[in-house]
Design an enzyme around this catalytic site. Structure first.
Site, PDB file in Angstrom:
ATOM      1  CG  HIS A 417      -2.125  -0.883   1.046  1.00  0.00           C
ATOM      2  ND1 HIS A 417      -2.903  -0.840  -0.078  1.00  0.00           N
ATOM      3  CD2 HIS A 417      -2.657  -1.831   1.848  1.00  0.00           C
ATOM      4  CE1 HIS A 417      -3.875  -1.725   0.035  1.00  0.00           C
ATOM      5  NE2 HIS A 417      -3.743  -2.344   1.198  1.00  0.00           N
ATOM      6  CD  GLU A 661      22.284  -0.522  41.151  1.00  0.00           C
ATOM      7  OE1 GLU A 661      23.279  -0.323  40.443  1.00  0.00           O
ATOM      8  OE2 GLU A 661      21.722   0.375  41.812  1.00  0.00           O
ATOM      9  N   GLY A 683      20.187  -4.097  38.184  1.00  0.00           N
ATOM     10  CA  GLY A 683      21.626  -3.895  37.969  1.00  0.00           C
ATOM     11  C   GLY A 683      22.311  -5.154  38.433  1.00  0.00           C
ATOM     12  CB  CYS A 733      20.359  -1.555  32.515  1.00  0.00           C
ATOM     13  SG  CYS A 733      20.453  -1.006  34.232  1.00  0.00           S
TER      14      CYS A 733
END
Length: 793
Positions: A417, A661, A683, A733
């Site tokens: 499209h 952490e 962490g 992370c």
């Protein structure tokens, strides 16, 4: 039952466009012409008209009056206003109850359709068919919604209402306004059609839409449902067949990475899956249709064209249940022009350096400044004369496409499209380049040849007129590189240590930034930040931080960017000018750092919050604040108070989150959640060393450091479980996010996102996709065979 709002395909002809739209009328026409069309019915435009003219909103006005009032106050050239106002209309339509007289007829018609196949319920597709759509004067097919693999009367009614709402998408409203249609006289019919269990599917043009050669048929084909081809999500195989002789003149066998199939987990709706996983690696570059099937499809196309007396744009599918070819839609091609002779085409010159090749989707030459965008929310960055570059040109981008001098995409075929829209607008387009968003950067200048399917470096004077060169704008825009082709439920984000790498990190296709470190930005000022503030240079520090945060937020916008407040240990500060007063700590990793230090030195945390506030006020609403080393709810509360002091409002201006952490944080996660957080991020570097009492920098015991230790995983599992209960987003992370083994575990634990290092994003996305597919298949098998069942032989 005598129907007022329902028409079966057998009752319809091509003249019934006012009643059921172009799509519905053509399905009825083909059914009566003996074309193999899956059976179905249309909920007529009269039903939509009855709905908007009889249902009333809160202030007593009819829904139609309310809609027209909003539209009368909408400037369609203001993209933001258009998006916001049309979204209000759609939400209102979906929220209102369907009149009982319409609902009962849909229930009965669906029951009758199911009984035709000897079943209580059959899978259907519910498609929109606007009364102004698919007419010879326009070819903006796909402006409204389509829903596949819909099952059950309640689901059908819901999808019909959502089709009605899609009459008011931003792109459909924009198109009607520009084409001069009266909004108050445009209605929508919903087509309910038996689903084809597609093994292969695609699109066919019975005249070559690129060369305008009416003696050629162009067929695009891919695995699974045709939505992948139509939407441009996959670059399909392309075959060119000569009419009459039925000779296959050309074959382009594409690398087909994904396919769309019925959702195996829910049994309803559709999902994208990797072809290599679902069918096998050999299918990725395998020819989709056999030569015999190519010719069968082409001949069917020629038959339909002959019936209508005009070249057609046709959607087709082979059903794997019976092996037969079915036609699910046909509409006239409206973009054909008289073919130009080779002598009138711009000639290539020695000075033209080809930097990209793809499929020529819309003929012509366009040149200008590149603007790379990620999605429709960024279309305002595209100025008049820019070259629009994106992963796939989405119909929502029509306003920006209209301003562009040319369009270049990573994905999509010449019958998507998006390609049709480009041709309708007369804008040169090259699709399926695979790497446009990686090779081209915002600010580059290129020349696009939509006929040959190539992109040249710079402005090639021999290919464009000087007046075109003068039109090249200097308007700004940030690079936002499109995402990776693999689609995963678990988001894959990226860790960014310094703003200078933001563009490269964005080019990984990450779903956002799971960790933006403050340390590099703060330490790069050249002296201790507290000393900097005491010397009266706070504003300078704020601007330095704002500049870095802005760079990353802009590169990823609108994808989220989570900024972690300062977490440098004392030994790093001690080496800086002005760091003489830093304490001597035997183990700085267990010492005065993270939120502990920030609350003791609030002037530094205030500077960080002021910088974030500055960027938020510039319109970047994709920033989150992440507090490191949190171990007590009081620390969250105090940090919020400091933020409010500088005018930064948690949960409103920014998302608010914490790092997990410290084992204590994991164990009291309920209390932290109650204090008010939007997200957490593990962490794992610190969480592992604190849980196992191992100094991660000590070579003597490094072999004992294990992020997959049962104790660490129990803490992670507990936190994810609690957060899910309270609607708090979970992520990671730490270094473990870049480990495929850990990624598999996290997916199974139900984490919402994984943030990896830039060089690991692609690998982690693949691992996540594979693991998610395994989970889906395991759930499907369990549902099919039962937990205790054993296979019998």
């Amino acid at each position: 039952m005598a129907y007022r709002f329902i028409k079966w395909f057998e009752e319809l002809r091509k003249e019934d466009v006012p009643l059921v739209g172009g799509k519905g009328a053509n399905l009825g026409e083909m059914t009566n012409a003996g074309i193999p069309v899956p059976p179905g019915f249309c909920v007529t435009a009269e039903a939509y008209k009855y709905f908007v003219e009889n249902v009333r909103v809160e202030d007593g006005r009819t829904l139609q009056e309310w809609i027209m009032d909003i539209i009368s106050k909408t400037n369609v050239d203001d993209s933001k206003q258009l998006q916001e106002n049309t979204a209000k209309i759609r939400e209102k339509i979906i929220s209102l109850e369907m009149p009982e007289e319409i609902a009962k007829e849909i229930e009965q018609a669906y029951k009758e359709l199911s009984q035709r196949f000897g079943k209580d319920e059959v899978y259907v597709a519910v498609r929109s068919s606007a009364t102004a759509e698919d007419l010879p004067e326009a070819s903006f097919a796909g402006q409204q919604e389509t829903f596949l693999d819909v099952l059950g009367a309640d689901d059908v009614k819901d999808k019909v209402k959502r089709c009605w709402a899609s009459l008011w998408t931003a792109r459909a409203t924009f198109y009607r306004a520009k084409q001069g249609f009266d909004h108050s006289k445009v209605y929508l019919s919903a087509v309910v059609q038996k689903m084809v269990n597609s093994e292969t599917s695609g699109v066919m043009f019975t005249a070559n839409p690129v060369t305008n050669d009416r003696n050629e048929i162009m067929i695009n084909a891919s695995w699974g449902l045709g939505e992948a081809v139509v939407s441009g999500a996959v670059t399909p195989d392309e075959y060119i067949v000569e009419k009459g002789t039925w000779k296959i003149k050309e074959k382009f066998i594409a690398k087909k990475e994904i396919m769309i199939v019925r959702n195996p987990e829910t049994g309803k709706g559709t999902v994208k899956v990797p072809v290599a996983e679902y069918l096998g690696p050999e299918y990725v570059e395998k020819q989709v249709l056999t030569d015999e099937q190519i010719i069968e499809v082409a001949k069917m196309g020629a038959k339909i064209e002959e019936h209508y007396g005009w070249p057609q744009d046709i959607e087709w599918a082979y059903d794997k249940d019976d092996g037969k070819l079915y036609i699910v839609q046909s509409r006239p091609i409206t973009t054909l022009k008289e073919a130009e002779s080779a002598a009138t085409e711009a000639a290539e010159t020695e000075e033209a350096e080809v930097i990209l090749k793809g499929l020529g989707a819309s003929p012509g030459i366009g040149a200008g400044r590149v603007v790379v965008i990620f999605d429709a929310s960024e279309i305002d960055k595209v100025k008049e004369g820019d070259v629009l570059v994106t992963t796939m040109t989405n119909p929502d981008m029509v306003p920006a496409m209209k301003r562009a001098s040319a369009i270049v995409t990573d994905e999509g075929g010449r019958t998507s499209h998006a390609a049709i829209v480009s041709r309708e607008l007369g804008i040169p387009a090259v699709v399926g380049t695979k790497e446009a968003t990686k090779k081209l950067k915002t600010g580059d200048y290129v020349t696009v040849d939509g006929t040959r399917g190539v992109v040249y470096k710079g402005i090639v004077k021999s290919l464009v007129e000087k007046k075109e060169e003068a039109a090249v704008g200097a308007a700004g825009g940030q690079v936002v590189v499109a995402g990776a082709p693999l689609i995963t439920a678990t988001k894959v984000k990226v860790n960014v240590s310094m703003p200078e790498v933001a563009e490269r990190a964005a080019a990984t296709g990450a779903d956002g930034v799971g960790l933006l470190r403050a340390e590099h930005m703060i330490l790069s000022i050249g002296q201790h930040p507290v000393k900097f503030i005491k010397e009266g240079k706070e504003e300078e520090l704020v601007e330095k931080l704002a500049e870095g945060i802005r760079t990353v937020a802009a590169a990823f916008y609108p994808r989220p960017v989570w900024y972690r407040t300062l977490d440098a240990p004392t030994n790093e500060f001690k080496e800086m000018p002005g760091g003489e007063d830093e304490p001597d700590e035997r183990n700085p990793m267990l010492g005065w750092r993270g939120i502990r230090r920030s609350l003791d030195q609030p002037e530094l945390l205030k500077a960080e919050f002021k910088a974030i506030k500055k960027v938020v006020e510039e319109g970047y609403n994709n920033i989150g604040v992440m507090l490191p080393l949190v171990g007590h709810p009081e620390q969250i509360r105090k940090a919020k108070e400091i933020a409010l002091e500088v005018g930064l409002v948690p949960h409103k201006d920014v998302e608010w989150g914490v790092m997990i952490e410290v084992p204590a944080a994991a164990l009291i996660i309920e209390e932290l959640v109650k204090e008010g957080i939007d997200f957490i991020s593990f962490g794992t570097n610190d969480l592992t060393q604190y849980t196992l009492a191992i100094d991660r920098d000590n070579d003597r015991i490094a072999y004992l450091y294990d992020e997959t230790h049962p104790a660490v995983l129990k803490l992670i599992k507990h936190v994810i479980k609690v957060c899910k209960k309270h609607g708090v987003e979970t992520s990671i992370c730490g270094q473990a996010g870049s480990d495929p083994k850990m990624a598999k575990i996290l997916v199974r634990l139900g984490i919402d996102s994984i943030s990896a290092n830039p060089d690991a994003v692609e690998l982690i996305r693949k691992v996540v996709a594979q693991e998610e597919q395994k989970i889906i298949f395991e759930a499907a098998r369990k549902k099919l065979f039962g937990e205790e069942d054993e296979l019998e032989f």
